[in-house]
Design a protein around this motif. Structure first.
Motif, PDB file in Angstrom:
ATOM      1  N   GLU A  24      42.709 -24.963  92.112  1.00  0.00           N
ATOM      2  CA  GLU A  24      44.084 -24.961  92.628  1.00  0.00           C
ATOM      3  C   GLU A  24      45.031 -24.242  91.683  1.00  0.00           C
ATOM      4  O   GLU A  24      45.961 -23.560  92.123  1.00  0.00           O
ATOM      5  N   ALA A  25      44.820 -24.369  90.381  1.00  0.00           N
ATOM      6  CA  ALA A  25      45.662 -23.660  89.418  1.00  0.00           C
ATOM      7  C   ALA A  25      45.499 -22.151  89.578  1.00  0.00           C
ATOM      8  O   ALA A  25      46.480 -21.403  89.509  1.00  0.00           O
ATOM      9  N   CYS A  26      44.274 -21.724  89.832  1.00  0.00           N
ATOM     10  CA  CYS A  26      44.035 -20.293  90.052  1.00  0.00           C
ATOM     11  C   CYS A  26      44.702 -19.824  91.340  1.00  0.00           C
ATOM     12  O   CYS A  26      45.354 -18.779  91.363  1.00  0.00           O
ATOM     13  N   ARG A  27      44.544 -20.594  92.404  1.00  0.00           N
ATOM     14  CA  ARG A  27      45.133 -20.215  93.689  1.00  0.00           C
ATOM     15  C   ARG A  27      46.653 -20.202  93.638  1.00  0.00           C
ATOM     16  O   ARG A  27      47.299 -19.423  94.336  1.00  0.00           O
ATOM     17  N   ALA A  28      47.235 -21.071  92.824  1.00  0.00           N
ATOM     18  CA  ALA A  28      48.694 -21.145  92.715  1.00  0.00           C
ATOM     19  C   ALA A  28      49.263 -20.064  91.805  1.00  0.00           C
ATOM     20  O   ALA A  28      50.481 -19.933  91.692  1.00  0.00           O
ATOM     21  N   GLY A  29      48.406 -19.308  91.139  1.00  0.00           N
ATOM     22  CA  GLY A  29      48.882 -18.227  90.276  1.00  0.00           C
ATOM     23  C   GLY A  29      49.192 -18.671  88.862  1.00  0.00           C
ATOM     24  O   GLY A  29      49.906 -17.975  88.136  1.00  0.00           O
ATOM     25  N   HIS A  30      48.660 -19.803  88.439  1.00  0.00           N
ATOM     26  CA  HIS A  30      48.934 -20.322  87.099  1.00  0.00           C
ATOM     27  C   HIS A  30      47.909 -19.862  86.068  1.00  0.00           C
ATOM     28  O   HIS A  30      47.988 -20.276  84.909  1.00  0.00           O
ATOM     29  N   VAL A  31      46.953 -19.034  86.484  1.00  0.00           N
ATOM     30  CA  VAL A  31      45.907 -18.580  85.564  1.00  0.00           C
ATOM     31  C   VAL A  31      45.868 -17.058  85.582  1.00  0.00           C
ATOM     32  O   VAL A  31      45.890 -16.437  86.644  1.00  0.00           O
ATOM     33  N   ARG A  32      45.833 -16.481  84.365  1.00  0.00           N
ATOM     34  CA  ARG A  32      45.698 -15.028  84.224  1.00  0.00           C
ATOM     35  C   ARG A  32      44.581 -14.740  83.235  1.00  0.00           C
ATOM     36  O   ARG A  32      44.450 -15.430  82.230  1.00  0.00           O
ATOM     37  N   VAL A  33      43.791 -13.730  83.542  1.00  0.00           N
ATOM     38  CA  VAL A  33      42.726 -13.290  82.640  1.00  0.00           C
ATOM     39  C   VAL A  33      43.067 -11.870  82.224  1.00  0.00           C
ATOM     40  O   VAL A  33      43.181 -10.977  83.066  1.00  0.00           O
ATOM     41  N   ASN A  34      43.262 -11.666  80.940  1.00  0.00           N
ATOM     42  CA  ASN A  34      43.672 -10.361  80.396  1.00  0.00           C
ATOM     43  C   ASN A  34      44.922  -9.841  81.099  1.00  0.00           C
ATOM     44  O   ASN A  34      44.999  -8.683  81.498  1.00  0.00           O
ATOM     45  N   ASP A  35      45.903 -10.721  81.267  1.00  0.00           N
ATOM     46  CA  ASP A  35      47.205 -10.420  81.877  1.00  0.00           C
ATOM     47  C   ASP A  35      47.120  -9.965  83.334  1.00  0.00           C
ATOM     48  O   ASP A  35      48.009  -9.285  83.822  1.00  0.00           O
ATOM     49  N   VAL A  36      46.066 -10.328  84.027  1.00  0.00           N
ATOM     50  CA  VAL A  36      45.923 -10.053  85.459  1.00  0.00           C
ATOM     51  C   VAL A  36      45.745 -11.394  86.158  1.00  0.00           C
ATOM     52  O   VAL A  36      44.924 -12.213  85.730  1.00  0.00           O
ATOM     53  N   ARG A  37      46.509 -11.610  87.223  1.00  0.00           N
ATOM     54  CA  ARG A  37      46.403 -12.867  87.961  1.00  0.00           C
ATOM     55  C   ARG A  37      44.963 -13.082  88.423  1.00  0.00           C
ATOM     56  O   ARG A  37      44.336 -12.171  88.967  1.00  0.00           O
ATOM     57  N   ALA A  38      44.450 -14.282  88.194  1.00  0.00           N
ATOM     58  CA  ALA A  38      43.039 -14.551  88.447  1.00  0.00           C
ATOM     59  C   ALA A  38      42.850 -15.410  89.677  1.00  0.00           C
ATOM     60  O   ALA A  38      43.539 -16.399  89.870  1.00  0.00           O
ATOM     61  N   LYS A  39      41.883 -15.004  90.510  1.00  0.00           N
ATOM     62  CA  LYS A  39      41.413 -15.853  91.598  1.00  0.00           C
ATOM     63  C   LYS A  39      40.348 -16.772  91.016  1.00  0.00           C
ATOM     64  O   LYS A  39      39.856 -16.530  89.917  1.00  0.00           O
ATOM     65  N   PRO A  40      39.965 -17.835  91.722  1.00  0.00           N
ATOM     66  CA  PRO A  40      38.965 -18.753  91.166  1.00  0.00           C
ATOM     67  C   PRO A  40      37.642 -18.091  90.793  1.00  0.00           C
ATOM     68  O   PRO A  40      36.978 -18.515  89.848  1.00  0.00           O
ATOM     69  N   ALA A  41      37.245 -17.047  91.502  1.00  0.00           N
ATOM     70  CA  ALA A  41      35.953 -16.416  91.247  1.00  0.00           C
ATOM     71  C   ALA A  41      36.035 -15.258  90.254  1.00  0.00           C
ATOM     72  O   ALA A  41      35.034 -14.580  90.012  1.00  0.00           O
ATOM     73  N   THR A  42      37.170 -15.049  89.626  1.00  0.00           N
ATOM     74  CA  THR A  42      37.310 -13.979  88.638  1.00  0.00           C
ATOM     75  C   THR A  42      36.367 -14.245  87.469  1.00  0.00           C
ATOM     76  O   THR A  42      36.365 -15.342  86.909  1.00  0.00           O
ATOM     77  N   PRO A  43      35.564 -13.265  87.098  1.00  0.00           N
ATOM     78  CA  PRO A  43      34.630 -13.510  85.991  1.00  0.00           C
ATOM     79  C   PRO A  43      35.340 -13.468  84.635  1.00  0.00           C
ATOM     80  O   PRO A  43      36.266 -12.689  84.427  1.00  0.00           O
ATOM     81  N   VAL A  44      34.914 -14.326  83.725  1.00  0.00           N
ATOM     82  CA  VAL A  44      35.388 -14.290  82.341  1.00  0.00           C
ATOM     83  C   VAL A  44      34.196 -14.003  81.449  1.00  0.00           C
ATOM     84  O   VAL A  44      33.094 -14.480  81.685  1.00  0.00           O
ATOM     85  N   ARG A  45      34.442 -13.190  80.436  1.00  0.00           N
ATOM     86  CA  ARG A  45      33.392 -12.804  79.495  1.00  0.00           C
ATOM     87  C   ARG A  45      33.875 -13.089  78.080  1.00  0.00           C
ATOM     88  O   ARG A  45      35.055 -13.326  77.858  1.00  0.00           O
ATOM     89  N   THR A  46      32.999 -13.003  77.137  1.00  0.00           N
ATOM     90  CA  THR A  46      33.349 -13.196  75.743  1.00  0.00           C
ATOM     91  C   THR A  46      34.405 -12.169  75.342  1.00  0.00           C
ATOM     92  O   THR A  46      34.272 -10.985  75.640  1.00  0.00           O
ATOM     93  N   GLY A  47      35.463 -12.652  74.698  1.00  0.00           N
ATOM     94  CA  GLY A  47      36.537 -11.772  74.250  1.00  0.00           C
ATOM     95  C   GLY A  47      37.737 -11.732  75.184  1.00  0.00           C
ATOM     96  O   GLY A  47      38.783 -11.221  74.803  1.00  0.00           O
ATOM     97  N   ASP A  48      37.614 -12.260  76.405  1.00  0.00           N
ATOM     98  CA  ASP A  48      38.743 -12.279  77.338  1.00  0.00           C
ATOM     99  C   ASP A  48      39.808 -13.267  76.864  1.00  0.00           C
ATOM    100  O   ASP A  48      39.500 -14.276  76.239  1.00  0.00           O
ATOM    101  N   ILE A  49      41.053 -12.964  77.195  1.00  0.00           N
ATOM    102  CA  ILE A  49      42.167 -13.853  76.899  1.00  0.00           C
ATOM    103  C   ILE A  49      42.588 -14.502  78.219  1.00  0.00           C
ATOM    104  O   ILE A  49      42.890 -13.812  79.192  1.00  0.00           O
TER     105      ILE A  49
END
Length: 125
Positions: A24-49
């Protein structure tokens, strides 16, 4: 593991209490990965912020290890580096309305003053 979903990672490293809260946090826009808004299925890798607003607080964490299963708190601490700003200092409530131990019940006049100070203005003063 090379990468994992951001909602699973947030849950696995204990930033979110449940996976559905992380989703829900991802869907609401409260999560960003490398300064890009993240959907729940956005992949995260080592080194990502990852920037996440969870529990009323902004968290900035760097992914050290991508995990997709929930682990203990000690193991979860090794999977991220917390770069969050320090939380604001807690404001303590004023001691108004506090009574000395053994002072007995407040009188009617004292109750009215306490209610007035707390913003519960019932009657005339």
């Amino acid at each position: 593991m090379e990468s994992t979903r951001v909602d699973r990672w947030l849950w696995a490293v204990r930033l979110c209490k449940t996976r559905s809260v992380a989703t829900e946090a991802c869907r609401a826009g409260h999560v960003r990965v490398n300064d890009v808004r993240a959907k729940p299925a956005t992949p995260v890798r080592t080194g990502d912020i990852v920037h996440a607003r969870v529990g009323g607080r902004d968290r900035v964490v760097e992914v050290v290890r991508a995990i997709d299963t929930r682990v203990g708190a000690a193991a979860a601490a090794h999977c991220l580096v917390d770069r969050s700003p320090p939380p604001p200092p807690r404001e303590f409530a004023s001691p108004f309305g506090r009574r000395e131990r053994g002072a007995g019940r407040p009188s009617k006049r004292e109750r009215r003053q306490i209610d007035w100070a707390r913003g519960r203005r019932g009657g005339s003063r």
